[in-house]
Enzyme design. Structure first.
Site, PDB file in Angstrom:
ATOM      1  N   THR A  16       5.605  -4.522   1.334  1.00 15.70           N
ATOM      2  CA  THR A  16       5.654  -3.455   0.338  1.00 15.70           C
ATOM      3  C   THR A  16       7.086  -3.097  -0.047  1.00 15.70           C
ATOM      4  O   THR A  16       7.977  -3.175   0.790  1.00 15.70           O
ATOM      5  CB  THR A  16       5.033  -2.200   0.997  1.00 15.70           C
ATOM      6  OG1 THR A  16       3.697  -2.513   1.298  1.00 15.70           O
ATOM      7  CG2 THR A  16       5.134  -0.970   0.151  1.00 15.70           C
ATOM      8  N   GLY A  26      -4.444   0.075   2.112  1.00 13.23           N
ATOM      9  CA  GLY A  26      -3.546   0.303   3.245  1.00 13.23           C
ATOM     10  C   GLY A  26      -2.889   1.665   3.176  1.00 13.23           C
ATOM     11  O   GLY A  26      -3.392   2.615   2.563  1.00 13.23           O
TER      12      GLY A  26
HETATM   13  N1  ASP Z   1       1.844  -1.529   4.130  1.00  9.98           N
HETATM   14  C1  ASP Z   1       1.205  -2.438   3.236  1.00  9.98           C
HETATM   15  C2  ASP Z   1      -0.270  -2.431   3.486  1.00  9.98           C
HETATM   16  O1  ASP Z   1      -0.680  -2.367   4.635  1.00  9.98           O
HETATM   17  C3  ASP Z   1       1.693  -3.818   3.302  1.00  9.98           C
HETATM   18  C4  ASP Z   1       3.090  -4.017   3.825  1.00  9.98           C
HETATM   19  O2  ASP Z   1       3.966  -3.259   3.636  1.00  9.98           O
HETATM   20  O3  ASP Z   1       3.362  -4.999   4.495  1.00  9.98           O
HETATM   21  O4  ASP Z   1      -1.019  -2.546   2.549  1.00  9.98           O
END
Ligand code: ASP
Length: 325
Positions: free
Chosen positions: A185, A215
């Site tokens: 993200t 998420g």
């Molecule tokens: N936090 C994001 C999610 O779980 C993905 C990420 O940042 O790696 O959707």
């Protein structure tokens, strides 16, 4: 992730052990960041380009909320980025579904989740914040709202992402790999020259997730939280574990109690480690925080999380410290 190696050596706080009831004191350690404004910080290597997109607004004494929206739009528009916006890896059924949220200096917030066919979910989240009585719109409702607001619908599944999905289908093994580009993200926090804080967070979520999975990234208090009296925090990594501890909100509340940004992020990481002993070795979570006075800090469960910082005197990528070293 690759090509990101500007390691800032550990300072005083690196070895600081917090006794019961004792609060960490502010240190001159560089990784806490100097007090400065304006300043913008973002998760991962792609934060460098995103910060560059945000900077003209901050340099012109603009609002932090405008800067963070503009900044993360750079990442959303990049078809070669497989974790945000167009080009994001799809869910296990081949659908690209996007999550994003934004929060301003008045603690207004807007969010969209499970949004399809719209390249800039952050701008839809901004419209939810500015133009509706709600905080969050999801799925078909979010898409319809976006179209009503003039956003163009487009296919977000690029040939590269489709190829990766088809390869995944040969094994159908759902096991997000630490620091590999299937879940990175962009979370961005900014302090503008008027001393106001804002943040934005946008993602295509975990690659190969179940259809409908959302998420932490669009959840106010999990993937992002801003309190203009105190500070702001954002998260990246396996969102289920960020949600379970209300990560970003926890970090801002720790800063309210006097924790410097890095120590607050470290405490949140250690909360995950303590509570999810069986899981933490196999998952990555990284936190990033910015205080009202412009100090910043980060911490992750595992090595490999980096973040980009831009101010009048800095433009660099920093390796965050981590629990497992
Ligand atoms: N936090 C994001 C999610 O779980 C993905 C990420 O940042 O790696 O959707």
């Amino acid at each position: 992730m690759s090509g990101r190696r500007k390691f800032i050596k550990s300072g005083v706080l690196g070895g600081l052990a917090l006794g019961a009831g004792s609060l960490p004191t502010l240190s001159c350690a560089r990784e806490q960041g100097d007090s400065q404004k304006p300043v913008v910080i973002s998760t991962w290597r792609h934060g460098m380009e995103a910060n560059a997109g945000a900077w003209p607004i901050l340099a012109a004494n603009g609002r932090a909320v405008d800067a963070v929206e503009k900044g993360v739009m750079v990442t959303e528009a990049d078809p070669n980025n497989s974790t945000v916006g167009i080009g994001g890896f799809p869910d296990r059924d081949g659908n690209v579904t996007l999550d994003a949220c934004i929060m301003d200096e008045f603690e207004n917030c807007g969010s969209v989740a499970f949004l399809q066919n719209i390249k800039h979910p952050i701008s839809v989240a901004r419209k939810v914040m500015d133009d509706t009585p709600h905080v969050m719109l999801v799925g078909e409702g979010a898409r319809r709202f976006a179209v009503e607001k003039g956003f163009k619908e487009e296919n977000l599944l690029t040939p590269k992402a489709e190829k990766a999905w088809k390869k995944w289908l040969t094994t159908k093994n759902y096991k997000p790999i630490i620091n590999v580009e299937n879940h990175d993200t962009i979370g961005m926090l900014a302090l503008d020259s008027n001393g106001n804080l804002s943040g934005a967070c946008t993602t295509s979520g975990a690659a190969w997730k179940m259809h409908g999975r959302v998420g932490d990234s669009p959840i106010i208090g999990a993937g992002l939280f801003v309190d203009n009296e105190v500070g702001a925090a954002t998260a990246t990594g396996l969102g289920e574990f960020v949600i379970k501890i209300c990560g970003a909100h926890m970090i801002v509340e720790l800063m309210r109690q006097g924790y410097p940004p890095m120590e607050a992020c470290k405490e949140a990481v250690e909360r995950i480690v303590r509570k999810y002993k069986k899981d933490y070795m196999d998952l990555q979570v990284g936190f990033l925080a910015l205080s009202k006075s412009g100090e910043y800090g980060a911490h992750a469960i595992h090595k490999g999380f980096d973040y980009a910082v831009k101010s009048n005197s800095q433009n660099e990528l920093i390796d965050a410290k981590s629990y497992t070293g």
